[in-house]
Design a protein around this motif. Sequence first.
Motif, short mmCIF file in Angstrom:
data_model
loop_
_atom_site.label_atom_id
_atom_site.label_comp_id
_atom_site.label_asym_id
_atom_site.label_seq_id
_atom_site.Cartn_x
_atom_site.Cartn_y
_atom_site.Cartn_z
N ARG A 252 0.85 -1.33 0.01
CA ARG A 252 0.04 -0.16 -0.04
C ARG A 252 0.81 1.24 0.02
O ARG A 252 0.39 2.37 -0.30
CB ARG A 252 -0.89 0.05 1.17
N ALA A 253 2.04 1.08 0.29
CA ALA A 253 2.99 2.39 0.36
C ALA A 253 3.12 2.87 -1.05
O ALA A 253 3.40 3.91 -1.06
CB ALA A 253 4.45 1.94 1.04
N TRP A 254 3.15 2.01 -2.17
CA TRP A 254 3.10 2.47 -3.49
C TRP A 254 1.94 2.27 -4.37
O TRP A 254 1.90 0.82 -4.64
CB TRP A 254 4.51 2.36 -4.08
N THR A 255 1.05 2.96 -4.60
CA THR A 255 -0.11 2.72 -5.19
C THR A 255 -0.04 3.40 -6.87
O THR A 255 -1.24 3.33 -7.43
CB THR A 255 -1.43 2.96 -4.74
N GLY A 256 1.13 3.82 -7.24
CA GLY A 256 1.09 4.58 -8.55
C GLY A 256 1.40 5.98 -8.36
O GLY A 256 1.16 6.50 -7.50
N PHE A 257 1.70 6.78 -9.41
CA PHE A 257 1.66 8.01 -9.48
C PHE A 257 0.33 8.82 -9.49
O PHE A 257 -0.49 8.15 -9.94
CB PHE A 257 2.39 8.41 -10.80
N SER A 258 0.44 9.80 -8.69
CA SER A 258 -1.03 10.39 -8.41
C SER A 258 -0.73 12.00 -8.49
O SER A 258 0.32 12.57 -8.07
CB SER A 258 -1.28 9.97 -6.80
N TRP A 259 -1.92 12.79 -8.80
CA TRP A 259 -1.98 14.25 -8.94
C TRP A 259 -1.95 14.72 -7.59
O TRP A 259 -1.71 15.98 -7.38
CB TRP A 259 -2.88 14.62 -9.77
N ALA A 260 -2.19 13.83 -6.66
CA ALA A 260 -2.15 14.31 -5.10
C ALA A 260 -0.71 14.75 -4.87
O ALA A 260 -0.63 15.63 -3.78
CB ALA A 260 -2.65 13.23 -4.22
#
Length: 497
Positions: A252-260
Amino acid sequence: MENNGETPLLVSKNVATNAHFTGDVEDIAPINGIKDFFYQFGVESKKLWYLAGPAIFTSVCQYSLGAITQTFAGHVGTLDLAAFSIENSVIAGFSLGIMVGMGSALETLCGQAFGAGQVDMLGIYMQRSWVILLVTGLIMSFLYIFATPILLLIGQTEAISHAAGKMALWMIPQLFAYAINYPQAKFLQAQSKIMVMASIAGVALVLHVFFSWLFMLKLGWGLWGGALVLNFSWWFMVVAQMIYILSGTCGRAWTGFSWAAFSNLWGFVKLSLASAVMLCLETWYFMALILFAGYLKNAEIAVDALSVCTNIVGWAVMIAIGFNAAISVRVSNELGAAHPRAAKFSIVVVVAFSILVGAILSLLLIIFRHQYPALFANSLEVQDAVYALTPLLALCLVINNIQPALSGVAIGAGWQAAIAYINIACYYIFGVPLGLTLGFAANWGVKGIWIGMLTGTVVQTIILIWICCRTNWDKEASMAEKRIQQWSGKKHVEGEQ
């Protein structure tokens, strides 16, 4: 949980349901007696060394990349050694201080969020840090482009300035590797995924030694060959760590690139700048040693001798930086999990090991004082100058092994802004003027500069120890809880179970 009548702890439900992150559901029990102390010391030592061992290896390997290039440069020629020393210590050292410093904000946030079980925020924090550090890298690239006139402006010799300036242009790719590498490292470090970092750094070091010898000495490419290999080694680590993160091994620490990652950037910038100021003041302090040596008579020999000594100090400090990383994770995780006593006791353990390791390294240096200078330079003048500095170097190894560990405590607790003011006072208001007075006015040369500046480090270390002893760690755990809620964007509810 017992709080001795101090500020009540605000414990989120994440702490109770995610106890596996720090290894304990509850804080450690109060220590009563010697037997209790040694039992807890053994337990904490295992946790500390589980992190510190691989972290020390990683730090030594990464530092050794530049140090090995510098060592080979010493066998190419005295001007090459001086040029690389100035570029590595002044230009790259200045940039490295900013990058590592701004990255330490991520260390505080990721460590405390992981301790509280808010693992999903780690990837967002890392991406925000990438954005900020890459923009910082673009700004810092002008320092590399205009390195020659800058070095001439601050009084370095023309030959050294031109050679170091050319080297700086070649090392621009390393600057952007810093910008990506350090957020990656803090992201993995907060999750205690240190073994993968150690493995990647070890492979990079082996390749670096071979190709540095091949290009710099065997093929005769000199500094150009060293720059080529050094850039490659840093980018090898960046790409290898990126592949590991993107492979799904971080859950869960890396779920992909995000605009957040682009939200709340200004708040993240302010926290990063406070972190950068704290660590930059430390990094630049000893960088200034090399710079001041350039103003002495027979500057080339003075710079070469001092660069050998700072090279050795740097290797030793990498061990301390391993402790720095470990204690930062321990303190931030335990505060995030609302374990103030465990956080406080981990500081006792890391200081004890820092003193022991520093003393062992100093003893080894004194025993081999007649042999080691020849490993770093062919010039007999440089070797004699290094030998004369050995007693001071041995003392420096002890002091500089304790101080980074205490800085790790500050990072784990989120004290960067306060420590920055202490660093300004101890280093630049006290240490630098004293060093310059002893070095130039008293005519003590390199020894005088170093003694004065080392005294500033001693004062800063004493103050950090005093702060750790006087801190209300229950209150720090409460502040960590509030910080996690603020940066996760979730509303904080006092007394939530």
